[in-house]
Design a protein around this motif. Structure first.
Motif, PDB file in Angstrom:
ATOM      1  N   ARG A  19       0.832  -1.204   0.000  1.00  0.00           N
ATOM      2  CA  ARG A  19       0.000   0.000   0.000  1.00  0.00           C
ATOM      3  C   ARG A  19       0.865   1.251   0.000  1.00  0.00           C
ATOM      4  O   ARG A  19       0.596   2.209  -0.728  1.00  0.00           O
ATOM      5  CB  ARG A  19      -0.926  -0.016   1.213  1.00  0.00           C
ATOM      6  CG  ARG A  19      -2.005   1.024   1.150  1.00  0.00           C
ATOM      7  CD  ARG A  19      -3.047   0.878   2.244  1.00  0.00           C
ATOM      8  NE  ARG A  19      -3.688  -0.435   2.168  1.00  0.00           N
ATOM      9  CZ  ARG A  19      -3.693  -1.316   3.172  1.00  0.00           C
ATOM     10  NH1 ARG A  19      -3.106  -1.033   4.312  1.00  0.00           N
ATOM     11  NH2 ARG A  19      -4.301  -2.466   3.056  1.00  0.00           N
ATOM     12  N   ALA A  20       1.916   1.249   0.798  1.00  0.00           N
ATOM     13  CA  ALA A  20       2.824   2.403   0.844  1.00  0.00           C
ATOM     14  C   ALA A  20       3.501   2.596  -0.507  1.00  0.00           C
ATOM     15  O   ALA A  20       3.643   3.731  -0.984  1.00  0.00           O
ATOM     16  CB  ALA A  20       3.871   2.209   1.931  1.00  0.00           C
ATOM     17  N   ALA A  21       3.901   1.513  -1.150  1.00  0.00           N
ATOM     18  CA  ALA A  21       4.526   1.601  -2.470  1.00  0.00           C
ATOM     19  C   ALA A  21       3.549   2.181  -3.484  1.00  0.00           C
ATOM     20  O   ALA A  21       3.922   3.024  -4.308  1.00  0.00           O
ATOM     21  CB  ALA A  21       5.007   0.225  -2.920  1.00  0.00           C
ATOM     22  N   LEU A  22       2.300   1.752  -3.413  1.00  0.00           N
ATOM     23  CA  LEU A  22       1.288   2.268  -4.335  1.00  0.00           C
ATOM     24  C   LEU A  22       1.038   3.756  -4.114  1.00  0.00           C
ATOM     25  O   LEU A  22       0.921   4.531  -5.072  1.00  0.00           O
ATOM     26  CB  LEU A  22      -0.012   1.481  -4.178  1.00  0.00           C
ATOM     27  CG  LEU A  22      -1.176   1.934  -5.054  1.00  0.00           C
ATOM     28  CD1 LEU A  22      -0.825   1.766  -6.528  1.00  0.00           C
ATOM     29  CD2 LEU A  22      -2.435   1.171  -4.703  1.00  0.00           C
ATOM     30  N   VAL A  23       1.001   4.181  -2.857  1.00  0.00           N
ATOM     31  CA  VAL A  23       0.783   5.596  -2.542  1.00  0.00           C
ATOM     32  C   VAL A  23       1.942   6.443  -3.064  1.00  0.00           C
ATOM     33  O   VAL A  23       1.732   7.486  -3.706  1.00  0.00           O
ATOM     34  CB  VAL A  23       0.588   5.793  -1.022  1.00  0.00           C
ATOM     35  CG1 VAL A  23       0.669   7.260  -0.638  1.00  0.00           C
ATOM     36  CG2 VAL A  23      -0.734   5.192  -0.583  1.00  0.00           C
ATOM     37  N   ILE A  24       3.162   6.013  -2.817  1.00  0.00           N
ATOM     38  CA  ILE A  24       4.337   6.761  -3.284  1.00  0.00           C
ATOM     39  C   ILE A  24       4.373   6.812  -4.800  1.00  0.00           C
ATOM     40  O   ILE A  24       4.631   7.862  -5.395  1.00  0.00           O
ATOM     41  CB  ILE A  24       5.623   6.144  -2.702  1.00  0.00           C
ATOM     42  CG1 ILE A  24       5.673   6.393  -1.198  1.00  0.00           C
ATOM     43  CG2 ILE A  24       6.864   6.712  -3.386  1.00  0.00           C
ATOM     44  CD1 ILE A  24       6.746   5.630  -0.479  1.00  0.00           C
ATOM     45  N   HIS A  25       4.094   5.692  -5.434  1.00  0.00           N
ATOM     46  CA  HIS A  25       4.063   5.614  -6.898  1.00  0.00           C
ATOM     47  C   HIS A  25       3.018   6.586  -7.451  1.00  0.00           C
ATOM     48  O   HIS A  25       3.285   7.328  -8.406  1.00  0.00           O
ATOM     49  CB  HIS A  25       3.730   4.176  -7.290  1.00  0.00           C
ATOM     50  CG  HIS A  25       3.893   3.869  -8.726  1.00  0.00           C
ATOM     51  ND1 HIS A  25       4.408   2.693  -9.166  1.00  0.00           N
ATOM     52  CD2 HIS A  25       3.602   4.566  -9.844  1.00  0.00           C
ATOM     53  CE1 HIS A  25       4.428   2.681 -10.475  1.00  0.00           C
ATOM     54  NE2 HIS A  25       3.943   3.809 -10.899  1.00  0.00           N
ATOM     55  N   THR A  26       1.838   6.600  -6.855  1.00  0.00           N
ATOM     56  CA  THR A  26       0.747   7.460  -7.315  1.00  0.00           C
ATOM     57  C   THR A  26       1.068   8.937  -7.106  1.00  0.00           C
ATOM     58  O   THR A  26       0.807   9.766  -7.988  1.00  0.00           O
ATOM     59  CB  THR A  26      -0.555   7.093  -6.581  1.00  0.00           C
ATOM     60  OG1 THR A  26      -0.828   5.703  -6.811  1.00  0.00           O
ATOM     61  CG2 THR A  26      -1.713   7.924  -7.076  1.00  0.00           C
ATOM     62  N   ILE A  27       1.647   9.280  -5.967  1.00  0.00           N
ATOM     63  CA  ILE A  27       1.998  10.681  -5.700  1.00  0.00           C
ATOM     64  C   ILE A  27       3.031  11.165  -6.717  1.00  0.00           C
ATOM     65  O   ILE A  27       2.931  12.291  -7.234  1.00  0.00           O
ATOM     66  CB  ILE A  27       2.513  10.851  -4.256  1.00  0.00           C
ATOM     67  CG1 ILE A  27       1.352  10.697  -3.276  1.00  0.00           C
ATOM     68  CG2 ILE A  27       3.202  12.195  -4.061  1.00  0.00           C
ATOM     69  CD1 ILE A  27       1.767  10.642  -1.825  1.00  0.00           C
ATOM     70  N   ALA A  31       2.317  14.217  -9.350  1.00  0.00           N
ATOM     71  CA  ALA A  31       3.216  15.383  -9.395  1.00  0.00           C
ATOM     72  C   ALA A  31       3.767  15.578 -10.800  1.00  0.00           C
ATOM     73  O   ALA A  31       3.767  16.700 -11.328  1.00  0.00           O
ATOM     74  CB  ALA A  31       4.351  15.204  -8.388  1.00  0.00           C
ATOM     75  N   ALA A  32       4.227  14.508 -11.423  1.00  0.00           N
ATOM     76  CA  ALA A  32       4.761  14.611 -12.779  1.00  0.00           C
ATOM     77  C   ALA A  32       3.667  14.998 -13.777  1.00  0.00           C
ATOM     78  O   ALA A  32       3.929  15.747 -14.726  1.00  0.00           O
ATOM     79  CB  ALA A  32       5.407  13.290 -13.189  1.00  0.00           C
ATOM     80  N   VAL A  93      11.440   9.258 -11.373  1.00  0.00           N
ATOM     81  CA  VAL A  93      12.534   8.314 -11.111  1.00  0.00           C
ATOM     82  C   VAL A  93      12.630   7.982  -9.620  1.00  0.00           C
ATOM     83  O   VAL A  93      12.695   6.810  -9.232  1.00  0.00           O
ATOM     84  CB  VAL A  93      13.875   8.873 -11.641  1.00  0.00           C
ATOM     85  CG1 VAL A  93      15.056   8.068 -11.146  1.00  0.00           C
ATOM     86  CG2 VAL A  93      13.856   8.921 -13.160  1.00  0.00           C
ATOM     87  N   VAL A  94      12.607   8.999  -8.780  1.00  0.00           N
ATOM     88  CA  VAL A  94      12.743   8.770  -7.340  1.00  0.00           C
ATOM     89  C   VAL A  94      11.504   8.063  -6.779  1.00  0.00           C
ATOM     90  O   VAL A  94      11.619   7.095  -6.029  1.00  0.00           O
ATOM     91  CB  VAL A  94      13.004  10.100  -6.594  1.00  0.00           C
ATOM     92  CG1 VAL A  94      12.914   9.921  -5.094  1.00  0.00           C
ATOM     93  CG2 VAL A  94      14.361  10.659  -6.988  1.00  0.00           C
ATOM     94  N   GLY A  95      10.314   8.526  -7.159  1.00  0.00           N
ATOM     95  CA  GLY A  95       9.086   7.918  -6.653  1.00  0.00           C
ATOM     96  C   GLY A  95       8.937   6.469  -7.067  1.00  0.00           C
ATOM     97  O   GLY A  95       8.599   5.606  -6.254  1.00  0.00           O
ATOM     98  N   ALA A  99       9.166   3.137  -4.657  1.00  0.00           N
ATOM     99  CA  ALA A  99       8.062   2.177  -4.689  1.00  0.00           C
ATOM    100  C   ALA A  99       8.563   0.785  -5.060  1.00  0.00           C
ATOM    101  O   ALA A  99       8.145  -0.219  -4.459  1.00  0.00           O
ATOM    102  CB  ALA A  99       6.997   2.639  -5.675  1.00  0.00           C
ATOM    103  N   MET A 100       9.463   0.707  -6.014  1.00  0.00           N
ATOM    104  CA  MET A 100      10.004  -0.594  -6.415  1.00  0.00           C
ATOM    105  C   MET A 100      10.780  -1.222  -5.255  1.00  0.00           C
ATOM    106  O   MET A 100      10.682  -2.421  -4.999  1.00  0.00           O
ATOM    107  CB  MET A 100      10.916  -0.435  -7.631  1.00  0.00           C
ATOM    108  CG  MET A 100      11.486  -1.731  -8.151  1.00  0.00           C
ATOM    109  SD  MET A 100      12.421  -1.545  -9.675  1.00  0.00           S
ATOM    110  CE  MET A 100      13.644  -0.344  -9.226  1.00  0.00           C
ATOM    111  N   ARG A 101      11.523  -0.411  -4.566  1.00  0.00           N
ATOM    112  CA  ARG A 101      12.309  -0.902  -3.426  1.00  0.00           C
ATOM    113  C   ARG A 101      11.391  -1.423  -2.314  1.00  0.00           C
ATOM    114  O   ARG A 101      11.666  -2.450  -1.703  1.00  0.00           O
ATOM    115  CB  ARG A 101      13.156   0.261  -2.932  1.00  0.00           C
ATOM    116  CG  ARG A 101      14.211  -0.068  -2.022  1.00  0.00           C
ATOM    117  CD  ARG A 101      15.391  -0.633  -2.725  1.00  0.00           C
ATOM    118  NE  ARG A 101      16.382  -0.734  -1.683  1.00  0.00           N
ATOM    119  CZ  ARG A 101      17.300  -1.625  -1.620  1.00  0.00           C
ATOM    120  NH1 ARG A 101      17.437  -2.481  -2.594  1.00  0.00           N
ATOM    121  NH2 ARG A 101      18.116  -1.670  -0.629  1.00  0.00           N
ATOM    122  N   LEU A 102      10.297  -0.704  -2.066  1.00  0.00           N
ATOM    123  CA  LEU A 102       9.353  -1.142  -1.036  1.00  0.00           C
ATOM    124  C   LEU A 102       8.667  -2.450  -1.431  1.00  0.00           C
ATOM    125  O   LEU A 102       8.386  -3.279  -0.564  1.00  0.00           O
ATOM    126  CB  LEU A 102       8.288  -0.065  -0.798  1.00  0.00           C
ATOM    127  CG  LEU A 102       8.715   1.135   0.020  1.00  0.00           C
ATOM    128  CD1 LEU A 102       7.614   2.175   0.046  1.00  0.00           C
ATOM    129  CD2 LEU A 102       9.087   0.727   1.426  1.00  0.00           C
TER     130      LEU A 102
END
Length: 105
Positions: A19-27, A31-32, A93-95, A99-102
């Motif tokens: 869920r955290a990975a999905l939230v970070i990915h979506t944010i 933003a982009a 790239v960072v987001g 997310a991939m790392r999580l």
């Protein structure tokens, strides 16, 4: 009898981490998207008096505050493209990297 290798290891990722990975990915994507939308509206010479255009510009300025005037070009279109495009790429790239790392935990 000895335990098999990997005994007790659950290979499935935890739901909270997913869920955290999905939230970070979506944010990062949102933003982009705002930065890309502002670039498109600027290059297409959208009406700056329009409320929607002003909102998108305000959000893009907030997201790209740290990268304002990194590039100072004579061509205004190229300046906007680089000054707002750089943060868009960095956010993606960072987001996506975080997310991939999580997801691997």
């Amino acid at each position: 009898m000895p335990e098999p290798p990997g005994y007790g290891y659950d290979p499935s990722p935890r739901p909270g981490t997913q869920r955290a990975a999905l939230v970070i990915h979506t944010i990062a994507d949102v933003a982009a998207a705002f930065l890309g939308l502002w670039i498109a509206l600027y290059l297409l010479e959208a009406n700056h008096a329009n409320v929607f255009v002003g909102f998108v510009e305000g959000v893009a300025d907030t997201l790209a505050w740290w990268s304002q005037d990194i590039f100072t070009m004579d061509t205004e279109n190229l300046r906007v493209l680089l000054n707002y495009g750089l943060p868009a790429v960095i956010y993606l790239v960072v987001g996506h990297g975080i997310a991939m790392r999580l997801r691997r935990f």
